[in-house]
Design a protein around this motif. Structure first.
Motif, PDB file in Angstrom:
ATOM      1  N   VAL A  52       1.679   1.091  -7.409  1.00 54.01           N
ATOM      2  CA  VAL A  52       1.811   2.497  -7.824  1.00 54.01           C
ATOM      3  C   VAL A  52       1.834   3.407  -6.599  1.00 54.01           C
ATOM      4  O   VAL A  52       2.658   4.332  -6.502  1.00 54.01           O
ATOM      5  CB  VAL A  52       0.651   2.899  -8.760  1.00 54.01           C
ATOM      6  CG1 VAL A  52       0.671   4.415  -8.998  1.00 54.01           C
ATOM      7  CG2 VAL A  52       0.773   2.188 -10.087  1.00 54.01           C
ATOM      8  N   ALA A  53       0.947   3.165  -5.661  1.00 54.31           N
ATOM      9  CA  ALA A  53       0.889   3.980  -4.449  1.00 54.31           C
ATOM     10  C   ALA A  53       2.209   3.910  -3.685  1.00 54.31           C
ATOM     11  O   ALA A  53       2.715   4.934  -3.199  1.00 54.31           O
ATOM     12  CB  ALA A  53      -0.260   3.509  -3.559  1.00 54.31           C
ATOM     13  N   ASP A  54       2.772   2.710  -3.584  1.00 62.46           N
ATOM     14  CA  ASP A  54       4.059   2.553  -2.896  1.00 62.46           C
ATOM     15  C   ASP A  54       5.177   3.265  -3.647  1.00 62.46           C
ATOM     16  O   ASP A  54       6.059   3.882  -3.039  1.00 62.46           O
ATOM     17  CB  ASP A  54       4.403   1.059  -2.771  1.00 62.46           C
ATOM     18  CG  ASP A  54       3.511   0.340  -1.770  1.00 62.46           C
ATOM     19  OD1 ASP A  54       2.885   1.023  -0.942  1.00 62.46           O
ATOM     20  OD2 ASP A  54       3.436  -0.906  -1.835  1.00 62.46           O
ATOM     21  N   ALA A  55       5.132   3.165  -4.981  1.00 67.61           N
ATOM     22  CA  ALA A  55       6.165   3.802  -5.803  1.00 67.61           C
ATOM     23  C   ALA A  55       6.106   5.322  -5.675  1.00 67.61           C
ATOM     24  O   ALA A  55       7.141   5.995  -5.610  1.00 67.61           O
ATOM     25  CB  ALA A  55       5.998   3.386  -7.263  1.00 67.61           C
ATOM     26  N   VAL A  56       4.893   5.858  -5.628  1.00 66.27           N
ATOM     27  CA  VAL A  56       4.720   7.313  -5.486  1.00 66.27           C
ATOM     28  C   VAL A  56       5.288   7.785  -4.147  1.00 66.27           C
ATOM     29  O   VAL A  56       5.985   8.810  -4.080  1.00 66.27           O
ATOM     30  CB  VAL A  56       3.232   7.700  -5.594  1.00 66.27           C
ATOM     31  CG1 VAL A  56       3.018   9.153  -5.170  1.00 66.27           C
ATOM     32  CG2 VAL A  56       2.734   7.496  -7.018  1.00 66.27           C
ATOM     33  N   GLU A  95       7.055   3.200 -14.475  1.00 66.60           N
ATOM     34  CA  GLU A  95       6.890   1.801 -14.885  1.00 66.60           C
ATOM     35  C   GLU A  95       5.711   1.163 -14.153  1.00 66.60           C
ATOM     36  O   GLU A  95       4.930   0.404 -14.752  1.00 66.60           O
ATOM     37  CB  GLU A  95       8.173   1.023 -14.599  1.00 66.60           C
ATOM     38  CG  GLU A  95       9.346   1.441 -15.483  1.00 66.60           C
ATOM     39  CD  GLU A  95      10.637   0.787 -15.059  1.00 66.60           C
ATOM     40  OE1 GLU A  95      10.686   0.203 -13.945  1.00 66.60           O
ATOM     41  OE2 GLU A  95      11.614   0.846 -15.839  1.00 66.60           O
ATOM     42  N   ALA A  96       5.578   1.455 -12.867  1.00 68.08           N
ATOM     43  CA  ALA A  96       4.481   0.907 -12.073  1.00 68.08           C
ATOM     44  C   ALA A  96       3.146   1.436 -12.580  1.00 68.08           C
ATOM     45  O   ALA A  96       2.154   0.700 -12.649  1.00 68.08           O
ATOM     46  CB  ALA A  96       4.663   1.258 -10.600  1.00 68.08           C
ATOM     47  N   GLU A 102      -2.115  -1.145 -17.683  1.00 69.53           N
ATOM     48  CA  GLU A 102      -2.256  -2.357 -18.486  1.00 69.53           C
ATOM     49  C   GLU A 102      -3.089  -3.397 -17.743  1.00 69.53           C
ATOM     50  O   GLU A 102      -3.960  -4.063 -18.332  1.00 69.53           O
ATOM     51  CB  GLU A 102      -0.873  -2.929 -18.804  1.00 69.53           C
ATOM     52  CG  GLU A 102      -0.883  -4.073 -19.801  1.00 69.53           C
ATOM     53  CD  GLU A 102      -1.400  -3.677 -21.163  1.00 69.53           C
ATOM     54  OE1 GLU A 102      -2.018  -4.542 -21.821  1.00 69.53           O
ATOM     55  OE2 GLU A 102      -1.198  -2.513 -21.575  1.00 69.53           O
ATOM     56  N   ALA A 103      -2.828  -3.542 -16.434  1.00 67.86           N
ATOM     57  CA  ALA A 103      -3.583  -4.500 -15.622  1.00 67.86           C
ATOM     58  C   ALA A 103      -5.055  -4.102 -15.541  1.00 67.86           C
ATOM     59  O   ALA A 103      -5.946  -4.960 -15.606  1.00 67.86           O
ATOM     60  CB  ALA A 103      -2.983  -4.586 -14.221  1.00 67.86           C
TER      61      ALA A 103
END
Length: 273
Positions: A52-56, A95-96, A102-103
């Protein structure tokens, strides 16, 4: 935890929390399986959070590029492409984020299952670290895994045992001692061993056996890789030798063709004059 911490210390953080009671093999195995499942779920949640951090970061960069391009004199197709990239990055972040939630939900659920035995979050984290260092998964926690990699720890009845080597000078006395229980002795090549079935386990004792099996697997995998490497080196050496010989044959063929040529014969004739 940083890898500079000794493995034994990492494992102790978990086993120190989990060793409050002793249990039979299957009961302790079930306990380890629950804890290992929680440890793996925790790792998956951590990986998802990093994603998530990378996606942001990627989305922020794409949005910034799109704003810069839209306010410039770039071609319309360039602006459209930058906009599409920004939208795609936003979608990927969404999506991430969904996967991370969920994880995290799965990790919390898995922890609730093992926390009934009094396990603490730091103990689960330590177990996850120990498993990662041993390249060990929750799926490896099975009797079949031990039978495959540590068959010497089982007696004829397939009971997990302690195994003690008998010194040659003590062999006769030990055989007399176990005359009524011959199944507890096993001769392997020229060595005699005493096999004592283990009825109760701590988390540490059983986990140590599984990690020993993991070490055996790693050793066998390395040996197999080394053999493949040696075979590849031999094949490469043979290939180079074959290429060198082929080149020699080709040069020899050219030399023979040259000496048979009219030019070579004329030069030879001039040298004889």
């Amino acid at each position: 935890m940083e890898n500079k911490i000794k493995f034994s210390e990492v494992k102790k953080v978990y086993t120190g929390n989990a060793d409050e009671v002793q249990r039979g093999y299957f009961a302790m195995l079930k306990r380890l399986q629950k804890d290992a499942a929680a440890a793996e779920a925790k790792k998956r949640a951590e990986v998802a959070a990093l994603a998530v951090a990378d996606a942001v970061k990627a989305e922020e960069a794409a949005q910034k590029h799109s704003r810069e391009v839209s306010g410039s004199s770039a071609k319309e197709e360039t602006k459209a492409e930058a906009k599409r990239a920004a939208e795609e990055a936003k979608k990927h972040t969404s999506e991430a984020s969904k996967a991370q939630k969920e994880a995290q939900k799965e990790a919390e659920s898995a922890f609730r299952v093992c926390s009934a035995d009094g396990i603490k979050p730091e103990a689960v984290a330590a177990l996850a670290d120990a498993m990662q260092r041993k390249n060990f998964s929750a799926e490896d926690l099975s009797k079949d895994f031990l039978l495959h990699y540590l068959p010497e720890r089982f007696n004829a009845a397939q009971q997990l045992c302690s195994r003690k080597e008998v010194q040659p000078e003590d062999a006769e006395a030990v055989r007399k001692q176990y005359e009524a229980l011959p199944e507890m002795l096993l001769q392997v090549d020229e060595k005699l061993y005493i096999y004592k079935p283990i009825s109760l386990f701590t988390a540490n004792s059983l986990l140590s056996i599984f990690f020993a099996a993991a070490d055996k697997r790693a050793k066998l995998q390395k040996e197999a890789a080394d053999k493949r490497s040696e075979a590849e080196k031999a094949a490469d050496k043979q290939k180079k030798a074959a290429a060198k010989y082929a080149k020699f044959v080709e040069l020899q063929k050219r030399a023979e063709e040259y000496f048979k040529s009219e030019e070579a014969q004329q030069i030879a004739a001039q040298q004889q004059k």
